[in-house]
Scaffold this motif. Structure first.
Motif, PDB file in Angstrom:
ATOM      1  N   THR A 185       0.672  -1.334  -0.092  1.00 45.58           N
ATOM      2  CA  THR A 185      -0.136   0.026   0.056  1.00 45.58           C
ATOM      3  C   THR A 185       1.018   1.268   0.094  1.00 45.58           C
ATOM      4  O   THR A 185       2.109   1.260   0.228  1.00 45.58           O
ATOM      5  N   LYS A 186       0.190   2.426  -0.273  1.00 48.28           N
ATOM      6  CA  LYS A 186       0.697   3.600  -0.273  1.00 48.28           C
ATOM      7  C   LYS A 186       1.338   3.863   1.344  1.00 48.28           C
ATOM      8  O   LYS A 186       2.497   4.504   1.458  1.00 48.28           O
ATOM      9  N   GLU A 187       0.454   3.585   2.188  1.00 43.76           N
ATOM     10  CA  GLU A 187       1.102   3.883   3.580  1.00 43.76           C
ATOM     11  C   GLU A 187       2.063   3.074   3.934  1.00 43.76           C
ATOM     12  O   GLU A 187       3.037   3.531   4.567  1.00 43.76           O
ATOM     13  N   ASP A 188       2.306   1.811   3.394  1.00 41.13           N
ATOM     14  CA  ASP A 188       3.518   0.941   3.550  1.00 41.13           C
ATOM     15  C   ASP A 188       4.763   1.776   3.046  1.00 41.13           C
ATOM     16  O   ASP A 188       5.980   1.876   3.969  1.00 41.13           O
ATOM     17  N   ILE A 189       4.492   2.650   2.017  1.00 43.85           N
ATOM     18  CA  ILE A 189       5.840   3.401   1.499  1.00 43.85           C
ATOM     19  C   ILE A 189       6.085   4.383   2.629  1.00 43.85           C
ATOM     20  O   ILE A 189       7.231   4.742   3.004  1.00 43.85           O
ATOM     21  N   VAL A 190       5.146   5.176   2.783  1.00 39.37           N
ATOM     22  CA  VAL A 190       5.348   6.084   3.946  1.00 39.37           C
ATOM     23  C   VAL A 190       5.809   6.021   5.071  1.00 39.37           C
ATOM     24  O   VAL A 190       6.701   6.207   5.727  1.00 39.37           O
ATOM     25  N   ILE A 191       5.396   4.733   5.672  1.00 45.55           N
ATOM     26  CA  ILE A 191       6.010   4.134   6.877  1.00 45.55           C
ATOM     27  C   ILE A 191       7.540   3.648   6.885  1.00 45.55           C
ATOM     28  O   ILE A 191       8.480   4.117   7.923  1.00 45.55           O
ATOM     29  N   SER A 192       7.677   3.447   5.670  1.00 43.19           N
ATOM     30  CA  SER A 192       9.242   2.710   5.536  1.00 43.19           C
ATOM     31  C   SER A 192      10.005   3.840   5.473  1.00 43.19           C
ATOM     32  O   SER A 192      11.192   4.104   5.960  1.00 43.19           O
ATOM     33  N   LEU A 193       9.581   5.235   4.674  1.00 49.00           N
ATOM     34  CA  LEU A 193      10.271   6.308   4.641  1.00 49.00           C
ATOM     35  C   LEU A 193      10.378   6.918   6.065  1.00 49.00           C
ATOM     36  O   LEU A 193      11.575   7.447   6.410  1.00 49.00           O
ATOM     37  N   SER A 194       9.350   6.805   6.739  1.00 46.63           N
ATOM     38  CA  SER A 194       9.476   7.484   8.013  1.00 46.63           C
ATOM     39  C   SER A 194      10.554   6.704   9.145  1.00 46.63           C
ATOM     40  O   SER A 194      11.397   7.374   9.730  1.00 46.63           O
ATOM     41  N   GLN A 195      10.579   5.407   8.841  1.00 46.70           N
ATOM     42  CA  GLN A 195      11.483   4.685   9.642  1.00 46.70           C
ATOM     43  C   GLN A 195      12.889   4.799   9.155  1.00 46.70           C
ATOM     44  O   GLN A 195      13.825   5.117   9.986  1.00 46.70           O
ATOM     45  N   ASP A 196      13.164   5.173   7.953  1.00 43.57           N
ATOM     46  CA  ASP A 196      14.361   5.389   7.505  1.00 43.57           C
ATOM     47  C   ASP A 196      15.218   6.735   7.822  1.00 43.57           C
ATOM     48  O   ASP A 196      16.055   6.868   7.861  1.00 43.57           O
ATOM     49  N   LEU A 197      14.007   7.668   7.348  1.00 45.47           N
ATOM     50  CA  LEU A 197      14.543   9.068   7.538  1.00 45.47           C
ATOM     51  C   LEU A 197      14.569   9.722   8.898  1.00 45.47           C
ATOM     52  O   LEU A 197      15.179  10.651   9.190  1.00 45.47           O
ATOM     53  N   CYS A 198      13.614   8.906   9.731  1.00 50.65           N
ATOM     54  CA  CYS A 198      13.709   9.521  11.050  1.00 50.65           C
ATOM     55  C   CYS A 198      14.455   8.820  12.203  1.00 50.65           C
ATOM     56  O   CYS A 198      14.618   9.174  13.229  1.00 50.65           O
ATOM     57  N   GLY A 199      15.322   7.750  11.630  1.00 51.66           N
ATOM     58  CA  GLY A 199      16.409   7.166  12.352  1.00 51.66           C
ATOM     59  C   GLY A 199      17.508   8.120  13.041  1.00 51.66           C
ATOM     60  O   GLY A 199      17.459   7.918  14.290  1.00 51.66           O
ATOM     61  N   PRO A 200      17.832   8.988  12.622  1.00 44.77           N
ATOM     62  CA  PRO A 200      18.747   9.915  13.144  1.00 44.77           C
ATOM     63  C   PRO A 200      18.248  10.591  14.065  1.00 44.77           C
ATOM     64  O   PRO A 200      18.617  10.856  15.085  1.00 44.77           O
ATOM     65  N   ILE A 201      16.833  11.091  14.057  1.00 42.62           N
ATOM     66  CA  ILE A 201      16.063  11.677  14.983  1.00 42.62           C
ATOM     67  C   ILE A 201      16.039  10.783  16.179  1.00 42.62           C
ATOM     68  O   ILE A 201      16.084  11.423  17.452  1.00 42.62           O
ATOM     69  N   ASP A 202      15.649   9.658  15.958  1.00 45.20           N
ATOM     70  CA  ASP A 202      15.501   8.653  17.261  1.00 45.20           C
ATOM     71  C   ASP A 202      16.770   8.415  17.840  1.00 45.20           C
ATOM     72  O   ASP A 202      16.866   8.436  19.194  1.00 45.20           O
ATOM     73  N   GLU A 203      18.112   8.558  17.255  1.00 45.63           N
ATOM     74  CA  GLU A 203      19.118   8.498  17.689  1.00 45.63           C
ATOM     75  C   GLU A 203      19.566   9.795  18.571  1.00 45.63           C
ATOM     76  O   GLU A 203      20.198   9.664  19.620  1.00 45.63           O
TER      77      GLU A 203
END
Length: 204
Positions: free
Chosen positions: A53-71
């Motif tokens: 789904t499109k939401e799966d794409i957005v969730i994957s982007l959030s996980q990949d791109l927001c990783g540095p913020i979580d760190e």
């Protein structure tokens, strides 16, 4: 995370990049998986192999791109609550925003859709965590406003200055300077620092 050029060799990442571009250009709701597949010049079946789904794409982007913020949040939680730490939090957050600018532009331009997606709540949690790292609970309300304004000025500035002439890096530095000034004003340097484990070691 790699640059758009270094990501092109990975099919999953190419899907993310193309989808993000279409979401920003046409809007999340108006973009279909079929259009993403056509832009990629692949079949829908090939696209489904990676994302259903499109939401799966957005969730994957959030996980990949927001990783540095979580760190960053994890790192800051181990540091003393000094002004220097808070200024470093702002500086590193600015770097994270620069690396993830297309994703944050998508979120800004598709706010209604984002609110209905799973990433909406996770983004709010990250903002609350960052706000908690910058402010002091006992601080005056005006100082707490300065801290939250510092964060949102970095988001707003990134979009507000898009049409302003100038070097992108210089604009980012100007936004960072203003955000740092706000955090500095809200956290006087003579305030006694609190170590992250102080609540556990304090006497009852």
């Amino acid at each position: 995370m790699g640059t758009p050029h270094s990501r092109r060799g990975n099919t999953r990442q190419r899907i993310q990049d193309v989808a993000l571009g279409l979401f920003s250009e046409r809007g999340y709701e108006k973009t279909s998986l079929r259009e993403i597949a056509e832009k990629l010049e692949v079949t829908k079946a090939a696209l489904y192999y990676h994302f259903k789904t499109k939401e799966d794409i957005v969730i994957s982007l959030s996980q990949d791109l927001c990783g540095p913020i979580d760190e960053l949040i994890a790192w800051a939680g181990t540091q003393p609550r000094t002004l220097a730490t808070k200024q470093e939090v702002i500086r590193r957050y600015s770097e994270s925003l620069r690396a993830s600018e297309p994703f944050f532009r998508f979120m800004q331009e598709n706010q209604a859709a984002v609110r209905d997606l799973a990433i909406g709540d996770s983004f709010k949690e990250r903002m609350h965590a960052l706000f908690g790292l910058l402010r002091e609970p006992e601080a005056e309300l005006t100082d707490q406003v300065r801290c939250i304004t510092a964060l949102f000025s970095m988001h707003a500035g990134m979009f507000a200055l898009q049409d302003v002439e100038g070097d992108p890096e210089e604009k980012r530095k100007a936004i960072l300077e203003v955000a740092t000034e706000l955090v500095t004003a809200a956290n006087p340097p003579n305030r006694r620092p609190v170590r992250p484990d102080s609540a556990q070691t304090a006497s009852p």
